[in-house]
Design a protein around this motif. Sequence first.
Motif, PDB file in Angstrom:
ATOM      1  N   LEU A 177      33.288  14.803  19.016  1.00 62.10           N
ATOM      2  CA  LEU A 177      34.516  15.010  18.247  1.00 62.10           C
ATOM      3  C   LEU A 177      35.579  13.978  18.592  1.00 62.10           C
ATOM      4  O   LEU A 177      36.323  13.519  17.721  1.00 62.10           O
ATOM      5  CB  LEU A 177      35.050  16.426  18.498  1.00 62.10           C
ATOM      6  N   ALA A 178      35.657  13.596  19.867  1.00 64.60           N
ATOM      7  CA  ALA A 178      36.619  12.568  20.273  1.00 64.60           C
ATOM      8  C   ALA A 178      36.305  11.241  19.604  1.00 64.60           C
ATOM      9  O   ALA A 178      37.210  10.523  19.138  1.00 64.60           O
ATOM     10  CB  ALA A 178      36.620  12.425  21.786  1.00 64.60           C
ATOM     11  N   LEU A 179      35.027  10.901  19.522  1.00 64.46           N
ATOM     12  CA  LEU A 179      34.625   9.662  18.852  1.00 64.46           C
ATOM     13  C   LEU A 179      34.954   9.728  17.361  1.00 64.46           C
ATOM     14  O   LEU A 179      35.485   8.778  16.778  1.00 64.46           O
ATOM     15  CB  LEU A 179      33.125   9.422  19.050  1.00 64.46           C
ATOM     16  N   MET A 180      34.653  10.851  16.731  1.00 62.22           N
ATOM     17  CA  MET A 180      34.924  10.997  15.303  1.00 62.22           C
ATOM     18  C   MET A 180      36.419  10.908  15.014  1.00 62.22           C
ATOM     19  O   MET A 180      36.844  10.236  14.068  1.00 62.22           O
ATOM     20  CB  MET A 180      34.370  12.339  14.808  1.00 62.22           C
ATOM     21  N   ARG A 181      37.222  11.562  15.843  1.00 57.64           N
ATOM     22  CA  ARG A 181      38.653  11.641  15.571  1.00 57.64           C
ATOM     23  C   ARG A 181      39.414  10.394  16.005  1.00 57.64           C
ATOM     24  O   ARG A 181      40.575  10.218  15.626  1.00 57.64           O
ATOM     25  CB  ARG A 181      39.226  12.890  16.250  1.00 57.64           C
ATOM     26  N   SER A 182      38.761   9.547  16.790  1.00 59.34           N
ATOM     27  CA  SER A 182      39.418   8.296  17.193  1.00 59.34           C
ATOM     28  C   SER A 182      38.919   7.110  16.381  1.00 59.34           C
ATOM     29  O   SER A 182      39.213   5.959  16.714  1.00 59.34           O
ATOM     30  CB  SER A 182      39.199   8.044  18.688  1.00 59.34           C
ATOM     31  N   GLY A 183      38.138   7.389  15.334  1.00 66.33           N
ATOM     32  CA  GLY A 183      37.699   6.329  14.437  1.00 66.33           C
ATOM     33  C   GLY A 183      36.462   5.585  14.866  1.00 66.33           C
ATOM     34  O   GLY A 183      36.119   4.556  14.270  1.00 66.33           O
ATOM     35  N   GLU A 184      35.761   6.083  15.897  1.00 63.18           N
ATOM     36  CA  GLU A 184      34.539   5.417  16.380  1.00 63.18           C
ATOM     37  C   GLU A 184      33.335   5.954  15.613  1.00 63.18           C
ATOM     38  O   GLU A 184      32.421   6.561  16.183  1.00 63.18           O
ATOM     39  CB  GLU A 184      34.379   5.657  17.884  1.00 63.18           C
TER      40      GLU A 184
END
Length: 439
Positions: free
Chosen positions: A403-410
Motif C-alpha cells: 500500500l505504501a508503494l501504491m500510494r507513493s506512486g511506485e
Amino acid sequence: MAHLDSRGLPISTASNLAAERYREGIDLMLSTWPGAAEVLEEAIAADPDFALAHAARARQHAMRSEPALAKARIATAVELVVRRGTDRERSHVETLSLVINGRSAEALDRVSAHADTWPRDVVILSLPLGAFGLLAFSGRADHDKARVDLCERHASHFAADDWWFLTYRGWSHAENGNVAHGRDLTQRGFDLRPRNANAAHALSHAMYEGGANDEAERLIQAWLPTYDRSGILHGHIAWHAALAALEHGNTERALAIYGEHVQPSVSTGNAINVVSDTASFLWRLQAYGHPVPKGLWQAAAAYAAPSFPGAGFAFVDIHMALLAAATGDREGLERRVSALMGMIEDGTLAAGPVVPTICRATLAFADGDYAGCARILEPAASEVVRVGGSGAQRELVEDMLLLALMRSGEAAKAGALLDRRLHRRPSPRDKAWHGLLAA
C-alpha cells in the motif's frame, strides 16, 4: 504392568486412573480443546506424585498466559521427577522447565536432543512447532523449513493415522510453501479428530495459502460452533473468518465477527492472540480504506498495555507498534523502538533489526508518509519472517509495503510485488489492487 502414555511411552505412575486421565489430558491439550486442565487435575488427584501430570499442568498454565502458576507447577514436577522418574521423564520435565522459565534458546537445543532419543514424546516434540513455537520465535529466517525438517526427520516413528503428527506435519509443509501436500496431510489429521482446534486452524491456513478463501470461510463457519468459546483458539479462528469477510469487502460481516468473537472484551484467547488479532484486524480495516468504529482502537490498546509493557517479544512488538501508531502514542512507540535498539546492541533480540524497522515503518504509514514507509520497509522485507507467527499474520507487513508503494506512486514496484503474490496465492483483494494499478 507398566502404564503407557498415548504414544506408547512408559509413564511412572501405579494408578490406572492417573494414567488414563493423563493420556486423555495430553490429547486434549494437543488439540487445544477445553477440559485439558480439569482432566490433568484428576490425574494429579489420583497420584499426587506423578511428575509428568504436574509438568503437563504447567504447560497448560503457560498456554493460558499464567506464568506464575506455570512456574510453580513445573518446580513441583522437577522435584518429583528426581524421586520417581525415568531418564526420559527427567529430560521431559527439564525441557519444559527451560521453556516455562524463558530459556528458549537452551530449550530448543534440548528439544532436538530429546526428540532424537524419544521422538514419540509428543509434548516435547510439539514445542518447536506451530506459529508460536520455539522455532517460529527463534529469530531464524529459515524457521518454516526447520519445522519441516524436524517433522520429516521423525516421521517414520509415527503411525499413518496419528492425528496430532499429521496436523503439524501438514501445517509445517503448508507454511513452507508446499501447500497442496500440507493441506492433504492436515485434512487427514482433521478428519481423524475434528474436535481439534489446531487441525481446524491449520487446515484453514492451508486453504488460505492455496487461495481457497471461500473454502476456509465455509470450514470455519461450520466448525466454530462445535468449539466452546472458552477454547484458547476460538477468537483467533474467528479472526480468520473476519479476514475472509474483509477480503471480499464485506466490512459489516467482518466487524460483526470481530465484535462477537475477537475483541478483548469477548475473547478468551491468550494475550498474544488477543493483541495480535485485534491490532492486525483493525489495521487492515483502516488501511483498506474503511472507518474503524469509535473506541475499538482504544479498547485494544488498553488491553495490550498491561499485557506486554516491555519490548523484546518481536512478534508482539510489531503489533504493539500498530496500536501505538493508531492511537497517537508516538512517545510509547519511540520508547519501544529505543528499547529494541538497545537489545540489538547487546545481542539479546533474536529477530534483530527488522523489528524496530517495522515499528518505524508503522509510524510513517500512520502519519501518511507512504514514501518514507516504503523507503524504511523495502530493504527489510525479506527479513520479516524472523518475527515469527504464520505467513498469514506476517502478510500484514507485506500489505503495508504494498500500500505504501501504491500510494507513493511506485506503481512498477507495487505491480511486481502484486504479481509475485498473485502467483503464490490468488486473492480477491490482490486482484482488485492489480486492477487499480493497471487502470
